[in-house]
Design a protein around this motif. Structure first.
Motif: not given
Length: 997
Positions: A112, A116, A122-123, A126, A410-411
């Protein structure tokens, strides 16, 4: 002058290196995932492959147990030689153990964190804190929305709304941002909008396809137009990203067409990408500049080197197309500099966004811009967020306008992006790797790529290990049409028009090379337009059937004794005939059996492949084989043909399978009575004509269309027929086998049958499957050519962990495909073959409504012809009719299972064993499927249709087939009998020397 420029480039490059002294990108720092991961990826290719595959599958794993299990499968296999420290202590522990949970938590956090490094949020909301921070540090940005592959119009709408939301979110914030570069205007550096967004064209239309070029462009513009309108309204810049080569020309076309509309003719904040690794990039660039010059407008061009190199090379090799990218890094680097100079020389029409981490490339652009006097506002530099922090900091220090490419998403959907970035960082030729991980000499890294190319020339393509066929070389598959090439689309449309004007012709029987007319005719019609007569063919009776068998029998001795090489040459000539006529042969199938453009073309290329491959195989098999080494004796095994064969062909692959079965029989020395399907007799006549034009002697092949009930049984039971080759339904195949087994009086041998029958094929969707891939391939396997393939997927078996997500996306994707007449290039699915098939399939649909839950029925389509709605059922159990009976139409049953063991049990639960598919990223489950999923052709992580000659020898067992693999190395053996000749060479105690035996 050139030497002076090179001197300045090196001085500038060394200056940038001095500014990054002692720094390194985060991805190469020791703390990046325990310090050893990236180092091992660069030193150990096997570990790198497993590592990146694990990173790819990781986001789809829903529990620590799944994570631990996959770590063990990827990194702890016995055959691997990875250090124990890189097995994270999980080699011998249970995935359910506390140790496994602790380890997987740490690994999950690390992945994770790694994501990053490259993804800003994510959006849009964010991402705002990161974007604000970047601007405070002096960096502009271009926002790129990551996401799952767009497989449906619903998903395209969602992507469109995300872009609109992104603009709205950024528009509310931009007034709070100080312009960069101490600008007196509200623009960054005095010339660039604060909001800059990169758009993925593939997200604008789910059915984007170069075959339907204009249609796809118009469909994409419906979403792209309001996005550009919003950008113009808020004063933002928009740039169309360039993805893989299949979308390149579409992207260029939609960019130009949109900006030619009156609404956007004065919008000068639009841009597009050119990829320097493409061989045709210079042509594309010059055409864009000419287009801008003629319209007296300004556009932005981002020049990149390209991020899909591996994909482009692999796909081109699979299709036997010319590789579209440079295969030597120095060629790409040199081309980048060449294109950069073209851009800088045309700065009055284009603003140049130099996107590169390569200090040589950056220095070149900077120095050439100064040499040409490029004014402020015509050049900026761009770097990927998270990729080259030291380089970006150095460029900021020297005051160059710098923009970061900032992915948002998103991831899970971001993993494809992340893996591409990791591949770039760890590639042997990566500039960042050489600079920061391997410490290559700076002077070497700053050398002119043309010099390096001269010292390291492009090597010829390596050819994979393949059997040689003497002077015929190796076998290679015929390339399918590349629809991205405009000339191919134009030629196919012209072929459709030409063939359409010739429809309705009358065709006789051909027996012994002579035309034979009959009182009865078979009328072939277009399934998408039944009133349209494709042609009329004479229908044989018992009289003509007897005549054909007798002629073939008379022709057999001479053809049998024709040297194998000469027989093979007839096939090679036939392949050339088919190549010359390939467009017309494919167009005919569009009309006669309702194949769309791509399906029809693939049928023709397969026919050519059969001719080329079987010709070579006969040359190989014709060599006598020495058996044993006993002194004083020679023993040789060789093959000879069986006699007269009946070839009974299907309508769904009217050229490919007909040619394949006929070619195999002929090249092995047999003579043939060929009965084409009554639903595709015009294409059947083309099969005869191809061999005739190739110089096949009269009587070797006899064209005998006619109703199966009238002449089929006669041929199968005739005493002079030595073998029958059949492709079709199980019911007809079993009847042929039964009739052929009854040896008639006067027969000179036991009749053999080669039969490829039906299938009830399944695709398993594992809990860790790549849903993007699984949906697209399942959809095509089930509904390509209306599901009228013996290999078509009619059952999709989904593990419950993935069930709802897969089914939801599958249904939405199925709602989005284009249904219509096969002559339209955008058509994905058309009408089924005839009214009888239509009634039968509709009966199965009614049965499905009783057995399961209707998920989708495409009753929204209003079209003539024998149309059957695309239908998907859920809650089907393994014992249901829909899970057991071959339907041969666009009907798919979805079956939910608990685990992979149950999935295999369900997949194997029918009487068929033809094709199957598995979508999984679990090495253990893939290995199990290879062993336990018992079908003739199993496909891993791809659809279960589309077998390719030699690459995928095709054929099943159980009730799916009797015989060997079509397009494989032992197929021709079914058409011959082996003989052994042994000679005792002893004479009065004397024998020739061994080497002469």
């Amino acid at each position: 002058m050139v030497q002076d420029l090179e001197k300045r480039i090196k001085e500038t490059g060394l200056q940038i290196y001095q500014l990054i002294e002692g720094d390194a990108p985060s991805v190469f720092k020791k703390e990046f995932w325990s310090g050893k991961i990236m180092d091992w990826c660069m030193r150990n290719e096997a570990f790198k492959v497993e590592m990146f595959r694990f990173v790819d599958v990781f986001p789809s794993l829903s529990s620590s147990v799944s994570v631990a299990k996959h770590i063990q499968e990827y990194f702890c296999r016995p055959e691997q030689d990875f250090p124990s420290s890189l097995q994270w202590g999980l080699k011998l522990v249970s995935p359910n153990s506390l140790v496994a949970k602790v380890a997987t938590k740490a690994i999950s956090d690390n992945i994770t964190g790694m994501a990053r490094q490259f993804i800003v949020g994510e959006d849009a909301r964010d991402a705002l804190p990161v974007l604000k921070k970047l601007r405070k540090e002096g960096f502009a940005f271009t926002a790129d929305l990551l996401g799952e592959a767009v497989v449906s119009e619903t998903e395209a709408d969602e992507f469109y709304q995300r872009y609109i939301d992104l603009f709205d979110t950024l528009a509310k914030e931009q007034s709070k941002w100080k312009p960069l570069g101490n600008s007196n205007s509200d623009l960054d550096w005095g010339f660039s909008p604060k909001i800059n967004v990169s758009i993925k064209p593939s997200a604008m239309y789910s059915q984007m396809n170069a075959r339907a070029f204009d249609y796809s462009v118009e469909a994409a513009l419906k979403r792209l137009r309001p996005i550009f309108r919003k950008a113009k309204q808020i004063g933002a810049a928009v740039l169309l990203d360039m993805e893989h080569t299949g979308l390149k020309n579409l992207t260029l076309a939609m960019f130009k067409k949109l900006l030619e509309e009156p609404e956007f003719q004065d919008y000068e904040q639009a841009g597009i990408v050119i990829q320097a690794y493409l061989k045709d990039s210079e042509q594309d660039l010059r055409e864009l500049i000419d287009w801008a010059r003629v319209r007296e407008r300004r556009i932005t061009i981002r020049l990149v080197k390209g991020a899909y190199w591996d994909q482009e090379v692999i796909l081109a090799r699979q299709q036997n197309w010319e590789i579209p990218v440079f295969t030597n890094k120095y060629e790409t680097d040199a081309n980048y500099e060449k294109l950069a100079r073209i851009l800088l020389e045309n700065h009055q029409y284009v603003s140049f966004a130099c996107a590169s981490h390569n200090i040589r490339s950056i220095s070149y652009v900077w120095e050439v811009a100064k040499e040409l006097g490029v004014p402020n506002g015509r050049l900026e530099f761009q770097i990927l967020y998270g990729m080259a922090e030291p380089v970006r900091n150095a460029l900021r220090k020297v005051g160059l306008p710098l923009r970061l490419y900032a992915p948002i998403g998103q991831m899970l959907p971001g993993m494809a992006y992340l893996v591409r970035r990791l591949l770039e960082n760890t590639a042997n030729e990566s500039f960042l790797r050489q600079s920061f991980a391997e410490g290559a000499a700076r002077e070497q890294l700053l050398r002119n790529p043309l010099e390096l190319l001269a010292e390291n020339p492009t090597l010829p393509e390596k050819v994979y290990s393949a059997p040689e066929y003497g002077d015929k070389g190796i076998f290679t598959n015929e390339p399918v049409i590349d629809w991205t090439i405009a000339e191919n689309r134009t030629r196919f449309a012209a072929a459709l028009e030409k063939v359409g004007k010739e429809l309705g012709r009358k065709i006789p029987l051909y027996i012994g090379g002579r035309e034979v007319l009959t009182a009865e005719e078979i009328i072939s019609t277009n399934p998408n337009q039944p009133s349209q007569v494709v042609g009329r063919v004479a229908a044989a009776t018992l009289k003509e059937a007897q005549m054909a068998v007798e002629v073939a029998k008379q022709a057999f001795p001479a053809w049998r004794d024709t040297p194998a090489r000469e027989r093979a040459e007839v096939l090679f000539k036939a392949a050339e005939v088919a190549r010359r006529q390939r467009m017309e042969l494919a167009a005919l199938q569009v009309y006669e059996v309702g194949k769309n453009w791509s399906e029809a073309d693939a049928d023709v290329t397969e026919a050519i492949d059969f001719l080329e491959y079987y010709g070579r195989e006969m040359i190989r098999l014709a060599k006598q084989r020495r058996m044993g080494r006993a002194p004083g004796e020679t023993s040789h095994l060789f093959y000879e043909p069986k006699g007269v064969g009946a070839v009974i062909a299907p309508w769904n692959f009217p050229l490919a399978i007909s040619v394949g079965m006929t070619a195999a029989a002929i090249v092995t020395g047999n003579t043939v009575v060929y009965k084409p399907a009554s639903l595709s007799p015009i294409t059947g006549a083309k099969v005869y004509e191809i061999f005739q034009q190739a110089g096949l002697p009269a009587g070797v092949l006899n064209f005998l269309p006619g109703p199966g009930g009238a002449i089929g049984d006669f041929l199968v039971t005739h005493p002079d027929i030595a073998f029958v080759t059949f492709t079709g339904s199980m019911e007809v195949g079993l009847r042929i086998i039964e009739l052929a087994a009854r040896t008639p009086e006067g027969a000179m041998g036991v009749k053999s049958v080669v039969a490829e029958m039906g299938g009830k094929n399944a695709i398993i969707i594992d809990s860790d499957a790549d849903i993007d891939e699984a949906v697209v391939h399942t959809l095509y396997s089930a509904f390509g050519f209306q599901g009228q393939k013996c290999s078509a997927c009619s059952r999709v078996i989904v593990l419950e962990e993935n069930y709802q997500k897969f089914v939801d996306r599958l249904v939405q994707a199925a709602k989005s495909i284009n249904i219509g007449p096969a002559v339209n290039p955008e058509t994905y699915m058309g009408a089924v073959i005839d009214e009888q098939a239509q009634r039968k399939i509709m009966g199965f649909i009614e049965q499905g409504k009783k057995e399961g839950r209707l998920l989708l029925s495409r009753d929204d389509v209003d079209m003539p012809g024998h149309y059957v709605p695309l239908t998907i059922f859920a809650d089907i159990r393994p014992e249901h009719v829909l899970a057991q009976e071959e339907i041969f139409g666009p009907v798919l049953a979805v079956i939910k299972v608990k685990d992979f063991t149950e999935a295999l049990q369900v997949a194997n639960s029918t009487r068929y064993a033809l094709t199957g598919g598995v979508f999984s990223r679990s090495p253990e489950n893939i290995a199990r499927a290879k062993k336990e999923f018992r079908v003739g052709n199993l496909y891993i992580n791809r659809g279960c249709t589309g077998a390719i000659v030699e690459r995928h020898p095709f054929g099943g067992f159980k009730m799916s087939g009797v015989g060997s693999k079509a397009g494989g190395p032992d197929y021709l053996l079914q058409f011959m009998v082996p003989r052994t000749v042994t000679e005792n060479q002893m004479r009065r105690g004397f024998a020739p020397p061994e080497e002469e035996c």
